[in-house]
Design a protein around this motif. Structure first.
Motif, PDB file in Angstrom:
ATOM      1  N   GLU A 139      -4.682  14.733  -1.764  1.00  0.00           N
ATOM      2  CA  GLU A 139      -5.765  14.736  -0.779  1.00  0.00           C
ATOM      3  C   GLU A 139      -6.127  16.143  -0.315  1.00  0.00           C
TER       4      GLU A 139
ATOM      5  N   VAL B 105       2.489   8.187  -4.799  1.00  0.00           N
ATOM      6  CA  VAL B 105       1.441   7.183  -4.607  1.00  0.00           C
ATOM      7  C   VAL B 105       0.209   7.548  -5.449  1.00  0.00           C
ATOM      8  N   GLN B 106      -0.110   8.832  -5.487  1.00  0.00           N
ATOM      9  CA  GLN B 106      -1.292   9.255  -6.249  1.00  0.00           C
ATOM     10  C   GLN B 106      -0.934   9.790  -7.639  1.00  0.00           C
TER      11      GLN B 106
ATOM     12  N   PHE C 216      -0.128  14.576   2.360  1.00  0.00           N
ATOM     13  CA  PHE C 216      -0.753  13.350   2.861  1.00  0.00           C
ATOM     14  C   PHE C 216       0.107  12.158   2.462  1.00  0.00           C
ATOM     15  N   HIS C 217       0.525  11.371   3.462  1.00  0.00           N
ATOM     16  CA  HIS C 217       1.399  10.237   3.151  1.00  0.00           C
ATOM     17  C   HIS C 217       0.867   8.911   3.678  1.00  0.00           C
ATOM     18  N   GLY C 218      -0.282   8.910   4.341  1.00  0.00           N
ATOM     19  CA  GLY C 218      -0.864   7.653   4.802  1.00  0.00           C
ATOM     20  C   GLY C 218      -1.249   7.699   6.258  1.00  0.00           C
TER      21      GLY C 218
ATOM     22  N   LYS D 187      -1.304   2.716  -5.198  1.00  0.00           N
ATOM     23  CA  LYS D 187      -2.588   2.968  -5.881  1.00  0.00           C
ATOM     24  C   LYS D 187      -2.701   2.260  -7.241  1.00  0.00           C
TER      25      LYS D 187
ATOM     26  N   GLU E 203       4.806  15.429  -1.979  1.00  0.00           N
ATOM     27  CA  GLU E 203       4.103  14.927  -3.164  1.00  0.00           C
ATOM     28  C   GLU E 203       4.358  15.939  -4.293  1.00  0.00           C
TER      29      GLU E 203
ATOM     30  N   ASN F 112       5.570   4.535   2.129  1.00  0.00           N
ATOM     31  CA  ASN F 112       6.144   5.714   2.790  1.00  0.00           C
ATOM     32  C   ASN F 112       6.814   5.357   4.116  1.00  0.00           C
TER      33      ASN F 112
ATOM     34  N   ASP G 182       6.679  11.300  -2.884  1.00  0.00           N
ATOM     35  CA  ASP G 182       5.533  10.418  -2.708  1.00  0.00           C
ATOM     36  C   ASP G 182       4.673  10.535  -3.963  1.00  0.00           C
TER      37      ASP G 182
ATOM     38  N   SER H 166       0.845  -1.200   0.000  1.00  0.00           N
ATOM     39  CA  SER H 166       0.000   0.000   0.000  1.00  0.00           C
ATOM     40  C   SER H 166       0.879   1.248   0.000  1.00  0.00           C
ATOM     41  N   GLY H 167       0.207   2.396  -0.133  1.00  0.00           N
ATOM     42  CA  GLY H 167       0.931   3.667  -0.147  1.00  0.00           C
ATOM     43  C   GLY H 167       1.561   3.987   1.198  1.00  0.00           C
ATOM     44  N   THR H 168       0.798   3.766   2.249  1.00  0.00           N
ATOM     45  CA  THR H 168       1.335   4.129   3.563  1.00  0.00           C
ATOM     46  C   THR H 168       2.542   3.256   3.909  1.00  0.00           C
TER      47      THR H 168
HETATM   48  N1  PLP Z   1       0.428   9.028  -0.275  1.00  0.00           N
HETATM   49  C1  PLP Z   1      -0.438   9.694  -1.044  1.00  0.00           C
HETATM   50  C2  PLP Z   1       0.057  10.854  -1.852  1.00  0.00           C
HETATM   51  C3  PLP Z   1      -1.771   9.331  -1.087  1.00  0.00           C
HETATM   52  O1  PLP Z   1      -2.631  10.024  -1.845  1.00  0.00           O
HETATM   53  C4  PLP Z   1      -2.209   8.232  -0.312  1.00  0.00           C
HETATM   54  C5  PLP Z   1      -3.616   7.828  -0.306  1.00  0.00           C
HETATM   55  O2  PLP Z   1      -4.502   8.568  -0.636  1.00  0.00           O
HETATM   56  C6  PLP Z   1      -1.264   7.553   0.468  1.00  0.00           C
HETATM   57  C7  PLP Z   1       0.042   7.964   0.460  1.00  0.00           C
HETATM   58  C8  PLP Z   1      -1.669   6.366   1.305  1.00  0.00           C
HETATM   59  O3  PLP Z   1      -1.905   5.272   0.486  1.00  0.00           O
HETATM   60  P1  PLP Z   1      -2.691   3.995   1.044  1.00  0.00           P
HETATM   61  O4  PLP Z   1      -4.088   4.419   1.287  1.00  0.00           O
HETATM   62  O5  PLP Z   1      -2.541   2.968  -0.049  1.00  0.00           O
HETATM   63  O6  PLP Z   1      -2.004   3.582   2.298  1.00  0.00           O
END
Ligand code: PLP
Length: 393
Positions: free
Chosen positions: A181, A211-212, A124-126, A238, A176, A100, A209, A95-97
């Motif tokens: 978010e 992730v998005q 936002f990192h999780g 994601k 990011e 990170n 980051d 997952s994203g969190t």
């Molecule tokens: N980092 C960013 C930039 C995100 O947008 C998100 C989720 O929205 C995350 C990390 C966390 O990802 P996850 O929900 O897969 O843990």
């Protein structure tokens, strides 16, 4: 009936039971145009033939063996990711969190005595403790303090604040490329370029980051590629496996040099089925496909710009990551009204509508969205005018 699920999500009163392309279907067979993609996840839409086939073939062969053994599909995906980023090695998680969390650990190991990371307000990192501690939104910390020590925060898109925050304890800067978010906040064109320069001048790691913003969402495989720079650590999740749980931390040689067996791990990380899907996703995201994402993004943005309404204050984003800032705090209301009219979108807070449509969106589907969105905006603009008139009376 009382739900047996923990009450940590506020859910819409709709359940989707099937998806096909850019459409979702509820249990009564009603179709919904999906302009959210599971929050920037299903970029290739639902039931994509080749991705489904790749995952299905693996599902029938082997689900799981653990990371104690060789894993050539992981190796294949890591090779693809390092080739396209110019980085050196990859750690897979779910997952994203988690990606990170790993990035934070790797940065601390590399930093030696220097443990501190500068992150951005509004980032936002999780939701796990490390990633949450790097998340510059104190409202999300409520009830969960104390946060992990070693994080300081500066305003996003403010280079001077970063320069002033660096001290002898700093090992990395983590942001990011576009804050998702927080409402699709796009920094100045030179922000990441300046950040790279500052990291080089101060011997700091640049952690992005993505992730998005990653995996094609902005029209490049990763958003930083718009600026001709390279981070030291890149996190992805994601959309990487189009909906199967997978995260990746793509690292430069600085990290490969310090991480040793036993430093980090994950039981499920790099699950064979998710990896099979991701290998197909990366293969499909070729240059022409990425150009199509940019093209579709411009089309959606242009069409929204052509809507004549005082309710729309600003439209921003890159590729198919689009935020529509409203002049009124009615983003949630509009998202609900769109859902009532069979269109799925997201919202960031009360004033930004978030559009994250699948990459495979057609011109017809874009037009369908615009037609419905226009009528919803007109309805709310009208009700606002009416209520203004009432107030004047
Ligand atoms: N980092 C960013 C930039 C995100 O947008 C998100 C989720 O929205 C995350 C990390 C966390 O990802 P996850 O929900 O897969 O843990």
């Amino acid at each position: 009936m009382k739900s047996a699920l923990l009450n940590n999500y506020s859910r819409y009163n709709v359940e989707f039971v099937e998806g096909k392309g850019a459409y979702l279907f509820d249990s009564e067979g009603n179709s919904y145009l999906d302009f959210l993609s599971g929050i920037a996840v299903t970029g290739f839409g639902h039931q994509h033939t080749e991705i489904t086939q790749a995952a299905d073939e693996q599902l029938k062969k082997l689900w799981h063996v653990s990371n104690l053994f060789e894993a050539s599909p992981q190796e294949e995906l890591a090779k693809k990711l390092t080739k396209v980023t110019g980085l050196e090695s990859v750690f897979f998680c779910n997952s994203g969190t988690e990606a990170n969390e790993a990035a934070i650990k790797f940065a601390r190991k590399w930093g030696g005595e220097r443990k501190n990371i500068i992150a951005a307000n509004g980032g936002f990192h999780g939701r796990t403790m490390g990633s949450l501690s790097a998340t510059g939104q104190t409202k999300l910390w409520d009830g969960f303090t104390p946060m992990l020590p070693g994080f300081s925060f500066v305003d996003f898109n403010d280079i001077e604040q970063i320069v002033n925050s660096i001290d002898k304890t700093t090992c990395a800067i983590m942001v990011e490329p576009i804050q998702g978010e927080s409402g699709v906040i796009v920094p100045d064109e030179n922000y990441l370029i300046e950040l790279r320069k500052i990291c080089d001048e101060n011997d700091l790691l640049m952690i992005l980051d993505e992730v998005q913003t990653g995996i094609g969402r902005t029209g490049k495989l990763f958003a930083h590629q718009w600026y001709g720079i390279k981070p030291d650590i890149l996190t992805s999740a994601k959309g990487i496996a189009n909906g199967l749980p997978l995260g990746a931390v793509i690292c430069s040689d600085k990290i490969s040099d310090v991480i040793k067996p036993g430093d980090h791990g994950s039981t499920f990380g790099g699950n064979p089925v998710a990896i099979a899907a991701a290998n197909k996703v990366i293969e499909l995201l070729d240059q022409d496909f990425l150009l199509g994402i940019t093209h579709n993004g411009l089309k959606v943005q242009e069409a929204i710009r052509s809507i004549d309404s005082t309710l729309i204050k600003n439209i921003r984003g890159k590729g198919l990551m689009i935020g529509i800032e409203l002049a009124e705090t009615m983003a949630k209301k509009i998202a609900v009204e769109l859902l009532n009219r069979n269109v799925v979108v997201g919202n960031s807070g009360e004033s930004v509508i978030r559009l994250l449509p699948p990459f495979i969106i057609t011109e017809h589907e874009i037009n369908e969205f615009i037609k419905i969105f226009k009528s919803v905006v007109a309805k709310f603009s009208f009700s606002k005018q009416t209520s203004d008139i009432v107030t004047i009376k």
